[in-house]
Design an enzyme around this catalytic site. Structure first.
Site, PDB file in Angstrom:
ATOM      1  N   ASP A   1       1.073  -1.521   0.143  1.00  0.00           N
ATOM      2  CA  ASP A   1      -0.342   0.020   0.369  1.00  0.00           C
ATOM      3  C   ASP A   1       0.971   1.417   0.046  1.00  0.00           C
ATOM      4  OD1 ASP A   1      -2.349  -2.184   0.512  1.00  0.00           O
ATOM      5  OD2 ASP A   1      -1.844  -1.903   2.340  1.00  0.00           O
TER       6      ASP A   1
ATOM      7  N   LYS B   1       2.583   2.118  -5.059  1.00  0.00           N
ATOM      8  CA  LYS B   1       2.558   1.837  -6.284  1.00  0.00           C
ATOM      9  C   LYS B   1       2.248   2.182  -7.313  1.00  0.00           C
ATOM     10  CE  LYS B   1       3.553  -2.416  -4.669  1.00  0.00           C
ATOM     11  NZ  LYS B   1       3.335  -2.375  -2.821  1.00  0.00           N
TER      12      LYS B   1
ATOM     13  N   GLY C   1      -3.857  -4.055  -4.960  1.00  0.00           N
ATOM     14  CA  GLY C   1      -5.417  -2.909  -4.546  1.00  0.00           C
ATOM     15  C   GLY C   1      -5.168  -1.565  -5.189  1.00  0.00           C
ATOM     16  N   HIS C   2      -5.105  -1.281  -6.505  1.00  0.00           N
ATOM     17  CA  HIS C   2      -4.620  -0.051  -7.318  1.00  0.00           C
ATOM     18  C   HIS C   2      -5.212   0.653  -6.920  1.00  0.00           C
ATOM     19  CE1 HIS C   2      -0.395  -1.934  -8.092  1.00  0.00           C
ATOM     20  NE2 HIS C   2      -0.641  -1.975  -7.082  1.00  0.00           N
TER      21      HIS C   2
ATOM     22  N   GLN D   1       2.322  -5.977  -2.787  1.00  0.00           N
ATOM     23  CA  GLN D   1       2.237  -6.052  -1.339  1.00  0.00           C
ATOM     24  C   GLN D   1       3.741  -5.587  -1.883  1.00  0.00           C
ATOM     25  OE1 GLN D   1       1.113  -8.980  -3.136  1.00  0.00           O
ATOM     26  NE2 GLN D   1      -0.710  -8.331  -2.917  1.00  0.00           N
TER      27      GLN D   1
END
Ligand code: IMP
Length: 437
Positions: free
Chosen positions: A13, A16, A40-41, A225
């Site tokens: 988180d 990225k 999750g981006h 991650q």
């Protein structure tokens, strides 16, 4: 053209997605090489928020190709849904924009059910997984009984593989007091249909990447991650089930390590962690609460509140070591605006011992408390700033001090959520390939 790996240098988180989205302008191809929809981006383009779990955010750029490599575990339900949503919003007009490795392992319903059931059983000892079936799918992969994309898209093979694996999975679920309601035949039919929807994207991704490199294309490898969640190098067992470090960009996509020119680690200007596990610089006080509130630290995948704390120079130095980082990008610097002082963990105290490198023993790490250096904060808003020189001197000093403690340069800082709100001091795509020797 250079090939660049971007990985998380903390517990995930780090932001990225935003940096990858920005660097995608320079790359031709964006490659995911590990993890699955536990990632999750969140990408904000012109104020519009898009959350992607599996497909690299590069898909939002017309003309770029996104590759889901063999090292990724793919939930076909999620992938088919992401594809449908992207198409609905006018993206992914050309199916050639997405390449799905035939060798990527598939998350099946029993994997997710087992993940959830095991966590429920574990009580206080739980890992705090995302409940997406990531661990059980990697387990089956290593146990050589997994199902790959090549099985999913061949109905006869799919039926055979499900028949081989499902009875034992049902038995284990029953022992855990859980079950799958769907009957075997219906499950095969549902997944065969998903296989048909995904088949147009499925190919030999390693060969595809090899040809792309031969044609002079530039690759951006997008890690999911973070380093401290790596199954080998993280705070085991409170980790995810894949290698998140830069070296896996090669294994998880089928290119050789010599193809990689630069490795950039992403850190927040502070730190966060989701799930259980040691976290010496965690703040359980009002300051931690403020960081969570201002930084909107709630998981993009699960919505869980993230644990928050100051930046940790030991953890980052460790990330430099195990990833071979060339540089760091520091995200969310704007979140620190208004804190009277900003702190950096520069050592740990454990009983009467102090450490200046991260101890590798989890039980020791769990008992460590951070020793801080404190720097003056700043009150100026940063979000409108576009040049390094325009940042308040105190903010620049903070960034420079972290870089000095960690031993690599900071190549970019982010000052707001939007794509434009990133100051890039040194773009890895503009730097020539690292000299040999
Ligand atoms: P899993 O990957 O769902 O098995 O979860 C294992 C651990 O990794 C848990 O502590 C999760 O909270 C954490 N984790 C997995 N994916 C992410 C991510 O994308 N960001 C942050 N933490 C993650």
């Amino acid at each position: 053209m250079p090939n660049v790996v971007v990985i998380g240098a903390q517990w995930g988180d780090e932001g990225k997605g935003k940096l990858v989205d920005l660097f995608t302008e320079e790359a031709d191809v964006v490659v995911r090489f590990q993890g699955g929809n536990n990632a999750g981006h969140t990408v904000v383009v012109d104020g519009q928020k898009t959350i992607l779990h599996l497909i690299p955010s590069g898909i939002l750029h017309p003309g770029k190709t996104c590759v889901i490599g063999n090292g990724v575990v793919v939930d076909p339900v999620v992938l088919a849904q992401e594809i449908a949503e992207l198409k609905e919003r006018g993206f992914l007009k050309d199916d050639n924009q997405l390449v799905l490795s035939l060798d990527a392992h598939v998350i099946m319903p029993w994997h997710q059910a087992l993940d959830i059931a095991r966590e429920q059983r574990a009580g206080a000892g739980k890992i705090g997984t995302t409940g997406r079936g990531i661990g059980p799918t990697y387990e089956d992969k290593v146990a050589r009984r997994g199902l790959r994309v090549r099985d999913l898209i061949d109905e006869a093979r799919l039926a055979r593989k499900v028949k081989d694996r499902l009875p034992a999975a049902r038995e284990e679920l029953a022992r855990l007091g859980a079950k799958l309601d769907e009957e075997d035949g219906a499950l095969v039919q549902r997944y065969a249909e998903l296989g048909r929807r995904l088949a147009p994207y499925a190919q030999d991704a390693s060969l595809w990447l090899h040809k792309a490199m031969k044609a002079g294309k530039s690759l951006l490898f997008e890690g999911a991650q973070g380093t401290l969640l790596d199954v080998d190098h993280g705070t085991y067992p409170f980790v995810t089930s894949s290698n998140t470090v830069a070296g896996n960009a090669a294994c998880g996509s089928g290119v050789g390590p010599t193809a990689i020119d630069h490795v950039i680690g992403i850190t927040k200007a502070y730190s966060t962690r989701v799930g259980s596990g040691p976290y010496p610089s965690e703040l359980k006080d009002a300051t931690g609460e403020e960081l969570r509130r201002i930084g909107a630290e709630f998981g993009a995948t699960t919505g869980r509140p993230r644990r928050t704390g100051w930046i940790d120079a030991l953890a980052l130095r460790y990330a430099v070591r195990v990833n071979g980082l060339d540089g760091l990008a520091m995200m969310k610097l704007d979140v620190l605006t208004g804190f009277p002082e900003v702190k950096i963990a520069v050592g740990y105290r454990c009983g009467d011992r102090t450490y200046d490198e991260m101890p590798s023993d989890l039980e020791t790490l769990e008992r460590c408390e951070a020793i801080y250096e404190s720097l003056p904060g700043w009150t100026e808003k940063l979000d409108g700033l576009r040049r390094w020189e325009d940042l308040p001197a105190t903010a620049r000093d903070y960034v420079k001090h972290v870089a000095k403690l960690v031993g690599v340069e900071v190549v970019a800082v982010s000052v707001g959520a939007d794509r434009g709100e990133t100051i890039v001091m040194k773009n890895p795509f503009h730097v020539k390939k690292r000299a040999a020797g």
